[in-house]
Write a protein that holds these residues in place. Structure first.
Motif, PDB file in Angstrom:
ATOM      1  N   GLY B 174       0.855  -1.188   0.000  1.00  0.00           N
ATOM      2  CA  GLY B 174       0.000   0.000   0.000  1.00  0.00           C
ATOM      3  C   GLY B 174       0.885   1.230   0.000  1.00  0.00           C
ATOM      4  O   GLY B 174       1.970   1.215  -0.592  1.00  0.00           O
ATOM      5  N   ILE B 175       0.449   2.291   0.671  1.00  0.00           N
ATOM      6  CA  ILE B 175       1.234   3.525   0.715  1.00  0.00           C
ATOM      7  C   ILE B 175       2.048   3.554   2.010  1.00  0.00           C
ATOM      8  O   ILE B 175       1.522   3.303   3.092  1.00  0.00           O
ATOM      9  N   PHE B 176       3.345   3.829   1.860  1.00  0.00           N
ATOM     10  CA  PHE B 176       4.262   3.823   3.001  1.00  0.00           C
ATOM     11  C   PHE B 176       4.719   5.231   3.369  1.00  0.00           C
ATOM     12  O   PHE B 176       4.613   6.154   2.558  1.00  0.00           O
ATOM     13  N   THR B 177       5.273   5.352   4.580  1.00  0.00           N
ATOM     14  CA  THR B 177       5.824   6.638   5.023  1.00  0.00           C
ATOM     15  C   THR B 177       7.115   6.955   4.271  1.00  0.00           C
ATOM     16  O   THR B 177       7.521   8.104   4.170  1.00  0.00           O
ATOM     17  N   ASP B 178       7.740   5.914   3.745  1.00  0.00           N
ATOM     18  CA  ASP B 178       8.945   6.091   2.935  1.00  0.00           C
ATOM     19  C   ASP B 178       9.040   4.856   2.032  1.00  0.00           C
ATOM     20  O   ASP B 178       8.244   3.926   2.165  1.00  0.00           O
ATOM     21  N   ASN B 179      10.006   4.850   1.132  1.00  0.00           N
ATOM     22  CA  ASN B 179      10.144   3.706   0.244  1.00  0.00           C
ATOM     23  C   ASN B 179      10.569   2.463   1.031  1.00  0.00           C
ATOM     24  O   ASN B 179      11.695   2.395   1.535  1.00  0.00           O
ATOM     25  N   PRO B 180       9.696   1.482   1.162  1.00  0.00           N
ATOM     26  CA  PRO B 180       9.994   0.307   1.990  1.00  0.00           C
ATOM     27  C   PRO B 180      11.134  -0.547   1.426  1.00  0.00           C
ATOM     28  O   PRO B 180      11.736  -1.331   2.159  1.00  0.00           O
ATOM     29  N   LYS B 181      11.424  -0.358   0.143  1.00  0.00           N
ATOM     30  CA  LYS B 181      12.513  -1.139  -0.445  1.00  0.00           C
ATOM     31  C   LYS B 181      13.878  -0.561  -0.089  1.00  0.00           C
ATOM     32  O   LYS B 181      14.898  -1.229  -0.199  1.00  0.00           O
ATOM     33  N   LEU B 182      13.895   0.717   0.327  1.00  0.00           N
ATOM     34  CA  LEU B 182      15.162   1.372   0.653  1.00  0.00           C
ATOM     35  C   LEU B 182      15.291   1.679   2.143  1.00  0.00           C
ATOM     36  O   LEU B 182      16.384   1.714   2.674  1.00  0.00           O
ATOM     37  N   ASN B 183      14.136   1.905   2.787  1.00  0.00           N
ATOM     38  CA  ASN B 183      14.165   2.299   4.194  1.00  0.00           C
ATOM     39  C   ASN B 183      13.450   1.259   5.056  1.00  0.00           C
ATOM     40  O   ASN B 183      12.236   1.118   4.998  1.00  0.00           O
ATOM     41  N   PRO B 184      14.232   0.526   5.880  1.00  0.00           N
ATOM     42  CA  PRO B 184      13.634  -0.534   6.698  1.00  0.00           C
ATOM     43  C   PRO B 184      12.665  -0.005   7.752  1.00  0.00           C
ATOM     44  O   PRO B 184      11.848  -0.752   8.279  1.00  0.00           O
ATOM     45  N   ASP B 185      12.737   1.294   8.037  1.00  0.00           N
ATOM     46  CA  ASP B 185      11.837   1.897   9.033  1.00  0.00           C
ATOM     47  C   ASP B 185      10.527   2.392   8.422  1.00  0.00           C
ATOM     48  O   ASP B 185       9.669   2.925   9.129  1.00  0.00           O
ATOM     49  N   ALA B 186      10.400   2.265   7.106  1.00  0.00           N
ATOM     50  CA  ALA B 186       9.175   2.735   6.446  1.00  0.00           C
ATOM     51  C   ALA B 186       7.980   1.973   6.999  1.00  0.00           C
ATOM     52  O   ALA B 186       8.037   0.758   7.198  1.00  0.00           O
ATOM     53  N   ARG B 187       6.907   2.719   7.294  1.00  0.00           N
ATOM     54  CA  ARG B 187       5.702   2.084   7.838  1.00  0.00           C
ATOM     55  C   ARG B 187       4.564   2.210   6.838  1.00  0.00           C
ATOM     56  O   ARG B 187       4.443   3.212   6.128  1.00  0.00           O
ATOM     57  N   LEU B 188       3.713   1.182   6.790  1.00  0.00           N
ATOM     58  CA  LEU B 188       2.530   1.208   5.936  1.00  0.00           C
ATOM     59  C   LEU B 188       1.519   2.173   6.544  1.00  0.00           C
ATOM     60  O   LEU B 188       1.269   2.136   7.747  1.00  0.00           O
ATOM     61  N   ILE B 189       0.959   3.042   5.743  1.00  0.00           N
ATOM     62  CA  ILE B 189      -0.087   3.950   6.218  1.00  0.00           C
ATOM     63  C   ILE B 189      -1.425   3.272   5.948  1.00  0.00           C
ATOM     64  O   ILE B 189      -1.756   2.980   4.794  1.00  0.00           O
ATOM     65  N   GLU B 190      -2.169   2.987   7.011  1.00  0.00           N
ATOM     66  CA  GLU B 190      -3.399   2.219   6.826  1.00  0.00           C
ATOM     67  C   GLU B 190      -4.533   3.009   6.205  1.00  0.00           C
ATOM     68  O   GLU B 190      -5.372   2.457   5.506  1.00  0.00           O
ATOM     69  N   THR B 191      -4.559   4.322   6.499  1.00  0.00           N
ATOM     70  CA  THR B 191      -5.609   5.164   5.933  1.00  0.00           C
ATOM     71  C   THR B 191      -5.013   6.466   5.431  1.00  0.00           C
ATOM     72  O   THR B 191      -4.274   7.135   6.158  1.00  0.00           O
ATOM     73  N   VAL B 192      -5.303   6.798   4.198  1.00  0.00           N
ATOM     74  CA  VAL B 192      -4.824   8.056   3.625  1.00  0.00           C
ATOM     75  C   VAL B 192      -6.036   8.864   3.214  1.00  0.00           C
ATOM     76  O   VAL B 192      -6.907   8.380   2.498  1.00  0.00           O
ATOM     77  N   SER B 193      -6.096  10.110   3.700  1.00  0.00           N
ATOM     78  CA  SER B 193      -7.210  10.979   3.325  1.00  0.00           C
ATOM     79  C   SER B 193      -6.839  11.778   2.084  1.00  0.00           C
ATOM     80  O   SER B 193      -5.764  12.380   2.024  1.00  0.00           O
ATOM     81  N   ILE B 194      -7.723  11.751   1.109  1.00  0.00           N
ATOM     82  CA  ILE B 194      -7.438  12.554  -0.085  1.00  0.00           C
ATOM     83  C   ILE B 194      -7.916  13.987   0.138  1.00  0.00           C
ATOM     84  O   ILE B 194      -7.599  14.886  -0.621  1.00  0.00           O
ATOM     85  N   SER B 195      -8.677  14.207   1.227  1.00  0.00           N
ATOM     86  CA  SER B 195      -9.086  15.545   1.683  1.00  0.00           C
ATOM     87  C   SER B 195      -9.601  16.468   0.594  1.00  0.00           C
ATOM     88  O   SER B 195      -9.454  17.692   0.687  1.00  0.00           O
TER      89      SER B 195
END
Lengths: 257, 257
Positions: B174-195
């Motif tokens: 899904g959408i991560f806080t950072d690129n999960p392939k490069l940053n092991p600390d990247a977290r999946l964002i469960e809900t994203v508001s398109i606002s």
């Protein structure tokens, strides 16, 4: 504008399940490229692709059982596979062909194609492309789905696009006085008048037992009435389709009013 | 009604020219059959089929030179080939799939799909079939031809058909806080508001460099605004798509207003 029909007996090995006759297709693609006669629309039949699948699942008679939707889709898939071979070989020969899927653009009403939005087909032609359509398994307003023959599609396209000439390429020279495969005295009829009524066309076909000729004639008569010159030629004989596309005198049967 | 996107990175081997990932397609076909969640429309991407051909001939930017019509047609042919594999495997798994060719039914205006006649798609759905469409090389009113992405097609279908849920199946969770392939600390964002504004979506994508995510989000936002629940899941993980189709809680990102 020209419309060329490539019969199923020409583009497939009729006795081999889902076997494209790449030799014929390649030669015809080259003839079409050399004829350089545009604008052009190509419609092909199903031969050993669409017909056996449609028959197995009773698609032409419409939906009786919901499980038939699989056979309906498989019939279309078979036609897509044949169309793919034909379009690929046309492109390779230098014909700017573009595949158009009839079931994605039209529906029939009680097996008849009464309405057709030709806007998209016209746009492809305006861009100097050659739309390549085919007989297809299509949705039908009365019986859920049906088989739209390439010949019926041609009659409608010819009238709606105002085609000047329609060439039916099949595996026989044209319409004969008798079945040429059984009677050595059978003569090719160079000109057949449809005389404005179906009966006449029906009578004419009594003299020819080639599969599907009656239906083909009935649809072709529609194109004649719409104002097109309609010619039936043997696409198995090298050069015939090319000459017909160029408007040259060629062995075949001309349908007239 | 549900719409399922099967991303090009899922249904093809992205690094192998015109290579369908039949393993993934077969598994997903079985998941879709087992989910038994209808009505359903499937749209797939191009992966190593459509993209390299379109790129080689500059199809997305429209016609500059007439010779491009061959590349335009070849792009469509590539997509037809991929679609054929997918529909065949869906049918085999017991999903009543039917192939629909976007370029045979629609045109874009300046690369945008402003108008779409969904009549035919609705009819297939009424007959309990699953229309399978794809990103395609299509005619365009401004630049002769264009590439219609599967994501743009989904946004339009979702709004015009009134989809309840749209599931984007790709090769990331899904959408991560950072690129999960490069940053092991990247977290999946469960809900994203398109606002309600594009800017927000743009900001969100800064945190993810997965190819095409910005465009996907912008189209997905359209579907959210149209009233659909939009979910992004990893289709490479067995069971995710099946659970998402069933409406079960699943790892992924939900887009909200």
């Amino acid at each position: 504008m020209l419309i060329l029909k490539l019969g199923g007996s020409v583009v497939t090995h009729k006795d081999e399940y889902m076997s494209a006759h790449t030799g014929n297709i390649k030669r015809l693609a080259e003839e079409i490229a050399e004829a350089d006669a545009y604008p052009l629309v190509i419609v092909h039949g199903g031969g050993s692709f669409g017909h056996p699948v449609a028959k197995k699942h009773g698609i032409a008679d419409g939906m009786v059982d919901r499980s038939q939707v699989f056979g309906f889709s498989e019939t279309h898939q078979a036609m897509v596979k044949l169309n793919e071979v034909i379009v690929d070989l046309l492109l390779k020969a230098g014909v700017p062909a573009f595949a158009i899927s009839p079931s994605s653009m039209l529906r029939t009403d009680g097996r008849r194609l009464n309405e057709l939005d030709t806007g998209l087909v016209k746009k492809f032609i305006e861009l100097s492309m050659v739309p390549v359509l085919y007989g297809d398994a299509v949705l039908d307003s009365d019986q859920s789905f049906a088989i739209l023959s390439g010949d019926q599609l041609i009659a409608k396209l010819s009238n709606d696009l105002g085609a000047g000439r329609v060439i039916f390429g099949s595996d026989v020279d044209g319409i004969f006085t008798d079945n040429p495969k059984l009677n050595p005295d059978a003569r090719l009829i160079e000109t057949v008048s449809i005389s404005g009524n179906e009966a006449n066309v029906g009578d004419t076909t009594h003299t020819d037992v080639t599969g599907g000729m009656l239906g083909k004639l009935s649809e072709a008569a529609e194109a004649v009435r719409g104002g097109a010159d309609v010619l039936m030629v043997n696409a198995l004989v090298p050069g015939r389709v090319k000459a017909a596309l160029r408007g040259e005198k060629v062995i075949g049967t001309v349908l007239t009013l």
